[in-house]
Every structure is written in C-alpha cells, then in structure tokens.
Design an enzyme around this catalytic site. Structure first.
Site, PDB file in Angstrom:
ATOM      1  CG  ASP A  94       0.676  -1.612  10.091  1.00  9.01           C
ATOM      2  OD1 ASP A  94       1.297  -0.846  10.829  1.00  9.01           O
ATOM      3  OD2 ASP A  94      -0.214  -1.223   9.311  1.00  9.01           O
ATOM      4  CG  MET A 136      -2.638   8.567   8.471  1.00  6.81           C
ATOM      5  SD  MET A 136      -1.583   8.551   7.003  1.00  6.81           S
ATOM      6  CE  MET A 136      -1.175  10.302   6.878  1.00  6.81           C
ATOM      7  CD  GLU A 137      -7.355   8.631   6.546  1.00  8.17           C
ATOM      8  OE1 GLU A 137      -6.488   8.699   5.668  1.00  8.17           O
ATOM      9  OE2 GLU A 137      -7.431   7.663   7.351  1.00  8.17           O
TER      10      GLU A 137
END
Length: 238
Positions: A206, A182-183
């Site tokens: 995961d 997400m970054e």
C-alpha cells in the site's frame, strides 16, 4: 527447544526465511519446498524445513511487530545457531517513486523503538541499523539475474500500526525513508548482537503517498516473486 520453538536443533537450517504470517510460511513450504516437514507449531507459528534445489531451507513465521520478531529471530540465532535470516514481508510506501508491487531491499532501518537498546546494542545518534552488506549485494545480484526491478535503501520500522503521530511519518520522510514496516530494526539488532547475518526484503502492499492498496490476489502474486528471490539467494548461502 525454547519456550517458543519446539523443533529439534537439527530440524532447523542454518538459513531461515521469515514471513510475518505463519500461513505464508506454510504456503511457501507447500509451493516450493520438496520433502517439507513441519518442525514447529507452538503458538501457531509454523516452521517448515525442506529442500529447495537440493539445499535445506527452513521457512518460519515471525508474527507482527518488533517484540515478536525479536523473540523468534533471537532464539533461532542464539539457540539454534542459525547463521542467516531473511525476512520477507510487506511495507507501505513513503517515497513517491515507490509503486504498488515494487520490491524493496531494506539495506538499513531506523526506529524509535527501545528494543535494540534493551538488548545491549549500541545505537548511533541517527538510530539507523544496517543489514548485512553481503546479503544486500547478493539480493541485488539475484534480483538483476532474475530481471526483477528493485529499490534499495532506508526503511522506517514503527511500533504502532495505527500510528496517530503525524510528526513521526513526517520525520520518516525527512530521513528519506523509502517505506514503513514493523520488524527490520529488531532483526538487524539481533544480528549485530549475535554476529549473524540478516536482511529484509519487502513488497509494497500500500502507499501512504497515493493511498492505494493491493488486492489480496495481487498481494499473493507479488509476494510469490519476493519469496522466489529469497529462495534463489539461499543457493549461494548454503
């Protein structure tokens, strides 16, 4: 000093390691840095500066998502004149060859986020932004030297953690994205804009393929290996 960082300019190293969780920044400082000093705690986003093998290194959290890392990495690069940021975080596997605990060197990232556009960064049609090539090579060399297996390639940087658009994940797989996080896209955008260096290192926590996930204990153990890899890289950067 900025609205989000209270450290003095001299308190921040030219090379900064950035985990998402500020408590992981604290853990890295306590475990691996000598003479570690807390230099920021505004909004609970801890930053520590200390010595790793006689080289000065800063470790600071960046929070979750593109807007958060966008703010912190921009302020560090623009106002504190930080030259290099290495994000160390977790990811979800999209490619079947990625297993839990695997290390990913994110040499490039793509996203549907408008962050880079809003910052005035020219976005190619495929929406892919690249990490600094010299850092990618250094990461690979350091991993090989320390006998760490790794995957290197494209990651998908999403805005929504609880993603409900299945077509987006399908598109990510079609683009041969190794993993989702997400970054990275925002970090690379800032580095391109400000002519700095940036790289993202990730541990597979995961899998969206097998639906497996690491326990908290195994997450910490695998994160330790990645943190040490980043710290070893700093020896060639400072």
């Amino acid at each position: 000093m900025t609205p989000h960082i209270s450290a003095k300019k001299d308190d921040i190293s030219k090379v900064v390691l950035m985990p998402g969780d500020p408590l992981r920044a604290k853990w890295i400082a306590e475990q691996f840095l000598d003479q570690a000093k807390l230099v920021n705690e505004v909004r609970g986003m801890f930053a520590y500066t200390g010595q790793y093998k006689s080289k000065t290194v800063t470790v600071m959290g960046h929070g979750m998502g593109i807007p958060s890392i966008g703010i912190y990495s921009y302020e560090l690069m623009n106002f504190y004149e930080v030259e290099t940021i290495i994000r160390i975080g977790s990811c979800g596997a999209l490619a079947p060859q990625l297993k839990l605990k695997d290390l990913v060197i994110a040499s490039k990232a793509w996203s549907e986020s408008i962050y880079a556009k809003d910052m005035g960064v020219e976005i190619p049609e495929d929406k892919i932004l690249f990490a600094t090539s010299s850092l990618v090579e250094l990461a690979k060399e350091t991993a090989i030297k320390n006998k760490l297996d790794f995957h290197e390639g494209l990651v998908f940087c999403e805005d929504a953690f609880y993603q409900t658009r299945k077509d987006v994940i399908s598109l990510a797989k079609e683009k041969n994205s190794l993993a989702v996080e997400m970054e990275a896209h925002a970090l690379y955008a800032n580095a391109i804009l400000l002519k700095k260096k940036a790289l993202t290192l990730l541990t597979v926590s995961d899998s969206l393929v097998t639906h497996e996930a690491l326990s908290s204990e195994l997450r910490q153990k695998s994160f330790k290996q990645m943190a040490l890899l980043a710290l070893e890289m700093t020896q060639k950067l400072i």
